[in-house]
Write an enzyme that holds these catalytic residues in place. Structure first.
Site, PDB file in Angstrom:
ATOM      1  N   HIS A 135      97.355  50.068 -41.153  1.00 46.52           N
ATOM      2  CA  HIS A 135      98.126  49.559 -40.015  1.00 46.52           C
ATOM      3  C   HIS A 135      98.267  50.720 -39.239  1.00 46.52           C
ATOM      4  O   HIS A 135      98.324  51.913 -39.371  1.00 46.52           O
ATOM      5  CB  HIS A 135      99.832  49.503 -40.863  1.00 46.52           C
TER       6      HIS A 135
ATOM      7  N   ASN B 187     101.965  50.785 -32.071  1.00 49.33           N
ATOM      8  CA  ASN B 187     102.240  50.229 -33.201  1.00 49.33           C
ATOM      9  C   ASN B 187     102.794  48.691 -32.670  1.00 49.33           C
ATOM     10  O   ASN B 187     103.744  48.355 -32.134  1.00 49.33           O
ATOM     11  CB  ASN B 187     103.501  50.659 -33.935  1.00 49.33           C
TER      12      ASN B 187
ATOM     13  N   CYS C  55     105.731  44.955 -40.102  1.00 49.51           N
ATOM     14  CA  CYS C  55     104.296  45.510 -40.229  1.00 49.51           C
ATOM     15  C   CYS C  55     103.367  45.144 -41.246  1.00 49.51           C
ATOM     16  O   CYS C  55     102.232  45.176 -41.022  1.00 49.51           O
ATOM     17  CB  CYS C  55     104.320  46.841 -39.889  1.00 49.51           C
TER      18      CYS C  55
HETATM   19  N1  COA Z   1     109.773  62.909 -26.563  1.00 52.05           N
HETATM   20  C1  COA Z   1     110.200  63.891 -26.704  1.00 52.05           C
HETATM   21  N2  COA Z   1     110.956  64.419 -27.752  1.00 52.05           N
HETATM   22  C2  COA Z   1     111.301  63.453 -28.663  1.00 52.05           C
HETATM   23  C3  COA Z   1     110.895  62.079 -28.618  1.00 52.05           C
HETATM   24  C4  COA Z   1     110.247  61.958 -27.536  1.00 52.05           C
HETATM   25  N3  COA Z   1     109.853  60.545 -27.435  1.00 52.05           N
HETATM   26  N4  COA Z   1     111.340  61.520 -29.701  1.00 52.05           N
HETATM   27  C5  COA Z   1     112.107  62.510 -30.397  1.00 52.05           C
HETATM   28  N5  COA Z   1     111.728  63.763 -29.667  1.00 52.05           N
HETATM   29  C6  COA Z   1     112.800  64.798 -30.139  1.00 52.05           C
HETATM   30  C7  COA Z   1     113.691  64.778 -31.294  1.00 52.05           C
HETATM   31  O1  COA Z   1     114.883  64.609 -30.643  1.00 52.05           O
HETATM   32  C8  COA Z   1     113.570  66.278 -31.914  1.00 52.05           C
HETATM   33  O2  COA Z   1     114.152  66.951 -31.252  1.00 52.05           O
HETATM   34  P1  COA Z   1     115.271  67.925 -31.882  1.00 52.05           P
HETATM   35  O3  COA Z   1     114.310  68.752 -32.655  1.00 52.05           O
HETATM   36  O4  COA Z   1     115.799  68.704 -30.737  1.00 52.05           O
HETATM   37  O5  COA Z   1     116.444  67.164 -32.562  1.00 52.05           O
HETATM   38  C9  COA Z   1     111.978  66.619 -31.965  1.00 52.05           C
HETATM   39  O6  COA Z   1     111.527  65.583 -30.998  1.00 52.05           O
HETATM   40  C10 COA Z   1     111.465  66.502 -33.191  1.00 52.05           C
HETATM   41  O7  COA Z   1     111.640  65.136 -33.823  1.00 52.05           O
HETATM   42  P2  COA Z   1     111.171  64.701 -35.079  1.00 52.05           P
HETATM   43  O8  COA Z   1     111.728  63.344 -35.428  1.00 52.05           O
HETATM   44  O9  COA Z   1     111.025  65.903 -36.052  1.00 52.05           O
HETATM   45  O10 COA Z   1     109.597  64.405 -34.723  1.00 52.05           O
HETATM   46  P3  COA Z   1     108.470  64.052 -35.753  1.00 52.05           P
HETATM   47  O11 COA Z   1     107.636  64.967 -35.830  1.00 52.05           O
HETATM   48  O12 COA Z   1     109.197  63.407 -37.316  1.00 52.05           O
HETATM   49  O13 COA Z   1     107.835  62.623 -35.183  1.00 52.05           O
HETATM   50  C11 COA Z   1     108.039  60.399 -35.048  1.00 52.05           C
HETATM   51  C12 COA Z   1     108.612  61.834 -34.760  1.00 52.05           C
HETATM   52  C13 COA Z   1     108.630  59.113 -34.917  1.00 52.05           C
HETATM   53  C14 COA Z   1     106.664  60.205 -34.495  1.00 52.05           C
HETATM   54  C15 COA Z   1     107.460  60.427 -36.634  1.00 52.05           C
HETATM   55  O14 COA Z   1     108.635  60.577 -37.547  1.00 52.05           O
HETATM   56  C16 COA Z   1     107.101  59.002 -37.285  1.00 52.05           C
HETATM   57  O15 COA Z   1     105.948  58.686 -36.720  1.00 52.05           O
HETATM   58  N6  COA Z   1     107.428  58.331 -38.122  1.00 52.05           N
HETATM   59  C17 COA Z   1     107.177  57.324 -38.802  1.00 52.05           C
HETATM   60  C18 COA Z   1     107.308  56.095 -37.558  1.00 52.05           C
HETATM   61  C19 COA Z   1     106.622  54.732 -38.144  1.00 52.05           C
HETATM   62  O16 COA Z   1     105.679  54.783 -38.288  1.00 52.05           O
HETATM   63  N7  COA Z   1     107.301  53.857 -38.127  1.00 52.05           N
HETATM   64  C20 COA Z   1     106.910  52.393 -38.177  1.00 52.05           C
HETATM   65  C21 COA Z   1     106.522  52.445 -39.486  1.00 52.05           C
HETATM   66  S1  COA Z   1     105.704  50.409 -39.585  1.00 52.05           S
END
Ligand code: COA
Length: 330
Positions: free
Chosen positions: A257, A287, A116
């Site tokens: 980004h 993204n 990215c």
């Molecule tokens: N829909 C519904 N529930 C979902 C889900 C979805 N698409 N994806 C995950 N969940 C669930 C998980 O399983 C978890 O359930 P649990 O608590 O029963 O285990 C719960 O939602 C919370 O997940 P969590 O990982 O704590 O959420 P979060 O607040 O950290 O958000 C992201 C998840 C991926 C959105 C976040 O971590 C993020 O944006 N990370 C960076 C990703 C990124 O930018 N990557 C590219 C970089 S270039």
């Protein structure tokens, strides 16, 4: 210090026509519009057609950038394509785009993979090559067909990514203090496993079993990536401002980004710069990896968010974990 300066002469972008909304995604995996919007700020993303490869997305973006610059493919002697989704592992996506656009055979054409952060890395590379005096006009493209490497059964990743392309034409500038003022690139190699495609490379070539397990698709430890994204982008932004003796409030527009609205909001708060100074289109595209910054840059220019004399800060983060920033005076 280089004696020559480099300037962005034109920008262009392209996104495939097909819109995939959160509502439609929630019929494919166990998710909801509410979850995706509140966790990431994404409402919809674009998905390329099955017969559209990355080069097919990159070509219209490049044509628009060339038109904006008042140049033709014949003027280009350097083409760098930042992508993690080339048409084929070999040859480079740049060679397909060169052929489709009709860029002359004397042009240097290659791909660059910094995930990215790819566009910021490619911009820095192109500018250094132009400043060397050995090239005259560069076309830098960030393009991705991430839908081809997303695991459509993994709700933790498939809701976040989309397809698109952005391009910039770069040339040597004539006005001192205008153009690319500097870049700050970095990489946190300890984090390679946090965001990767585990199989299909030289370490572990794909097998029938690994393909059945979809290990040739993106895998991510979202929470860890989130924290490092904020830390690295904040550092890249602060460092470059410090290097150039510029205060954050002198920046007219930050083009970060577009991974997650919450990451952008965290950087806005760390830099104490209001969200109005940040360009955001993650809600419409998700993204798009290497395409995200040039797509946003083009939209920012075409909607009048960048004016002559403005200072723009690009700040990126991606798998690697790579990161980087670039400071541009228009
Ligand atoms: N829909 C519904 N529930 C979902 C889900 C979805 N698409 N994806 C995950 N969940 C669930 C998980 O399983 C978890 O359930 P649990 O608590 O029963 O285990 C719960 O939602 C919370 O997940 P969590 O990982 O704590 O959420 P979060 O607040 O950290 O958000 C992201 C998840 C991926 C959105 C976040 O971590 C993020 O944006 N990370 C960076 C990703 C990124 O930018 N990557 C590219 C970089 S270039």
């Amino acid at each position: 210090m280089p004696t020559r300066s480099t300037v962005i002469l034109g920008t262009g972008s392209y996104a495939p026509a097909r819109v995939l909304t959160n509502a439609e995604l929630s019929t494919m995996v166990d998710t909801s519009d509410e979850w995706i919007r509140t966790r990431s700020g994404i409402r919809e993303r674009r998905i390329a057609a099955p017969d559209e490869a990355s080069s097919d997305l990159g070509v219209p973006a490049a044509r628009r950038a060339l038109e904006d610059a008042g140049l033709t493919p014949a003027d280009i002697d350097l083409l760098i394509v930042a992508t993690v989704t080339p048409d084929t592992p070999m040859p480079a996506c740049a060679c397909y785009i060169q052929h489709k656009l009709g860029i002359p055979t004397h042009a240097a054409c290659f791909d660059l993979n910094a995930a990215c952060s790819g566009f910021v890395y490619a911009l820095d590379t192109a500018c250094a090559m132009l400043e060397s005096g050995r090239y005259r006009k560069a076309l830098v493209i960030g393009v991705e067909k991430l839908s081809s490497i997303v695991d459509w059964q993994d709700r933790t990743t498939c809701v976040l990514f989309g397809d698109g392309a952005g391009a910039a034409v770069i040339g040597l500038g004539e006005t001192p203090g205008v153009g690319l003022l500097g870049t700050r690139l970095g990489s946190f190699g300890e984090g390679t496993d946090l965001l990767c495609i585990p199989r299909g490379g030289s370490r572990a070539p794909s097998t029938a079993e690994s393909i059945a397990a979809r290990d040739h698709c993106i895998r991510m430890k979202g929470k860890e990536v989130f924290k490092l994204a904020v830390r690295c982008m904040d550092e890249a932004a602060r460092d470059i401002l410090e290097q150039h003796g510029i205060r954050a409030d002198q920046i007219s527009l930050v083009i970060p980004h577009q991974a997650n609205l919450r990451i952008i909001e965290a950087i806005s708060s760390y830099l104490e710069l209001p969200m109005e100074r940040f360009f955001v289109n993650v809600d419409r595209y998700g993204n798009t990896s290497a395409a995200s910054i040039p797509l946003a840059l083009d939209e920012a220019r075409r909607t009048g968010r960048i004016k002559p004399g403005d200072l723009t800060l690009l700040v990126a983060f991606g798998a690697g974990l790579t990161y980087g920033s670039a400071l541009i005076r228009w």
